[in-house]
Design a protein around this motif. Structure first.
Motif, PDB file in Angstrom:
ATOM      1  N   UNK A  89      14.496  57.858  39.609  1.00  0.00           N
ATOM      2  CA  UNK A  89      15.147  58.571  38.506  1.00  0.00           C
ATOM      3  C   UNK A  89      16.147  59.531  39.129  1.00  0.00           C
ATOM      4  N   UNK A  90      17.407  59.458  38.702  1.00  0.00           N
ATOM      5  CA  UNK A  90      18.431  60.322  39.268  1.00  0.00           C
ATOM      6  C   UNK A  90      18.469  61.683  38.578  1.00  0.00           C
ATOM      7  N   UNK A  91      18.666  62.698  39.384  1.00  0.00           N
ATOM      8  CA  UNK A  91      18.886  64.064  38.919  1.00  0.00           C
ATOM      9  C   UNK A  91      20.357  64.345  39.197  1.00  0.00           C
ATOM     10  N   UNK A  92      21.119  64.678  38.186  1.00  0.00           N
ATOM     11  CA  UNK A  92      22.560  64.864  38.351  1.00  0.00           C
ATOM     12  C   UNK A  92      22.872  66.342  38.508  1.00  0.00           C
ATOM     13  N   UNK A  93      23.559  66.676  39.603  1.00  0.00           N
ATOM     14  CA  UNK A  93      23.925  68.072  39.884  1.00  0.00           C
ATOM     15  C   UNK A  93      25.376  68.136  40.328  1.00  0.00           C
ATOM     16  N   UNK A  94      25.972  69.292  40.084  1.00  0.00           N
ATOM     17  CA  UNK A  94      27.348  69.507  40.509  1.00  0.00           C
ATOM     18  C   UNK A  94      27.336  70.026  41.941  1.00  0.00           C
ATOM     19  N   UNK A  95      28.093  69.377  42.820  1.00  0.00           N
ATOM     20  CA  UNK A  95      28.216  69.809  44.204  1.00  0.00           C
ATOM     21  C   UNK A  95      29.060  71.083  44.212  1.00  0.00           C
ATOM     22  N   UNK A  96      28.498  72.163  44.740  1.00  0.00           N
ATOM     23  CA  UNK A  96      29.183  73.453  44.717  1.00  0.00           C
ATOM     24  C   UNK A  96      30.429  73.449  45.599  1.00  0.00           C
ATOM     25  N   UNK A  97      30.447  72.632  46.630  1.00  0.00           N
ATOM     26  CA  UNK A  97      31.585  72.584  47.540  1.00  0.00           C
ATOM     27  C   UNK A  97      32.759  71.805  46.954  1.00  0.00           C
ATOM     28  N   UNK A  98      32.469  70.586  46.438  1.00  0.00           N
ATOM     29  CA  UNK A  98      33.539  69.713  45.954  1.00  0.00           C
ATOM     30  C   UNK A  98      33.776  69.833  44.457  1.00  0.00           C
ATOM     31  N   UNK A  99      32.787  70.334  43.718  1.00  0.00           N
ATOM     32  CA  UNK A  99      32.915  70.406  42.267  1.00  0.00           C
ATOM     33  C   UNK A  99      32.630  69.089  41.574  1.00  0.00           C
ATOM     34  N   UNK A 100      32.294  68.060  42.334  1.00  0.00           N
ATOM     35  CA  UNK A 100      32.006  66.733  41.782  1.00  0.00           C
ATOM     36  C   UNK A 100      30.540  66.630  41.387  1.00  0.00           C
ATOM     37  N   UNK A 101      30.264  65.815  40.372  1.00  0.00           N
ATOM     38  CA  UNK A 101      28.890  65.538  39.984  1.00  0.00           C
ATOM     39  C   UNK A 101      28.310  64.512  40.951  1.00  0.00           C
ATOM     40  N   UNK A 102      27.071  64.746  41.387  1.00  0.00           N
ATOM     41  CA  UNK A 102      26.398  63.835  42.307  1.00  0.00           C
ATOM     42  C   UNK A 102      25.000  63.537  41.797  1.00  0.00           C
ATOM     43  N   UNK A 103      24.541  62.317  42.055  1.00  0.00           N
ATOM     44  CA  UNK A 103      23.193  61.915  41.677  1.00  0.00           C
ATOM     45  C   UNK A 103      22.259  62.071  42.865  1.00  0.00           C
ATOM     46  N   UNK A 104      21.110  62.699  42.628  1.00  0.00           N
ATOM     47  CA  UNK A 104      20.077  62.865  43.643  1.00  0.00           C
ATOM     48  C   UNK A 104      18.835  62.134  43.152  1.00  0.00           C
ATOM     49  N   UNK A 105      18.346  61.146  43.903  1.00  0.00           N
ATOM     50  CA  UNK A 105      17.207  60.358  43.407  1.00  0.00           C
ATOM     51  C   UNK A 105      15.869  61.089  43.550  1.00  0.00           C
TER      52      UNK A 105
END
Length: 156
Positions: free
Chosen positions: A34-50
């Motif tokens: 199950x992915x947890x979606x968070x915003x990368x503080x450095x790039x500002x992009x949304x990233x999925x963390x499993x």
């Protein structure tokens, strides 16, 4: 009063493992990512963390579903959390797993389209919609989980 209910939607991380208890009851072991979606503080992009979640289903439904589930299958699962503790090689170990009450296929085997097939308790069976292929067991329509809505998107 306490409530122990969990709903997850994700992909199976491995082929299901069908075993039997000493009394002959089928036990199906599943792994769900199950992915947890968070915003990368450095790039500002949304990233999925499993997140990897162990799930277990018991009974005749477990045996029947083992024929239709395989690694990569997208499913929605409803159940309850169970904490287990044991000792191996002198070390105490523990885990939290989901005991599956309901399982819904979120995509068909042959295509990537949502089918919405649900396998739940016998008392919740309803007439199955026709999708051009025979249904593997009685089914119930359940609401689809919309993964595009996240806590950050809710205005309150």
């Amino acid at each position: 009063m306490s409530i122990n209910r969990v709903i997850i939607s994700g992909n199976l991380t491995r082929d299901p493992d069908l075993r039997q208890t000493a009394s002959g009851m089928p036990v199906l072991g599943l792994g769900v990512a199950v992915n947890d979606r968070r915003k990368n503080q450095t790039t500002g992009e949304w990233e999925d963390y499993p997140n990897f979640i162990d799930c277990t289903m018991f009974g005749a439904r477990a045996e029947a579903l083992s024929r239709y589930l395989s690694k990569g299958t997208k499913v929605a699962i409803e159940g309850k959390l169970r904490w287990s503790q044991w000792e191996r090689d002198g070390q105490k170990r523990s885990k939290i797993e989901v005991i599956v009450d309901e399982l819904e296929f979120m995509s068909s085997r042959n295509s990537g389209q949502d089918q919405g097939h649900s396998f739940g308790a016998p008392s919740s069976y309803a007439a199955a919609p026709s999708y051009g292929t025979p249904a593997p067991a009685p089914m119930q329509a359940a609401p689809a989980v919309d993964a595009s809505i996240y806590d950050e998107d809710i205005p309150f």
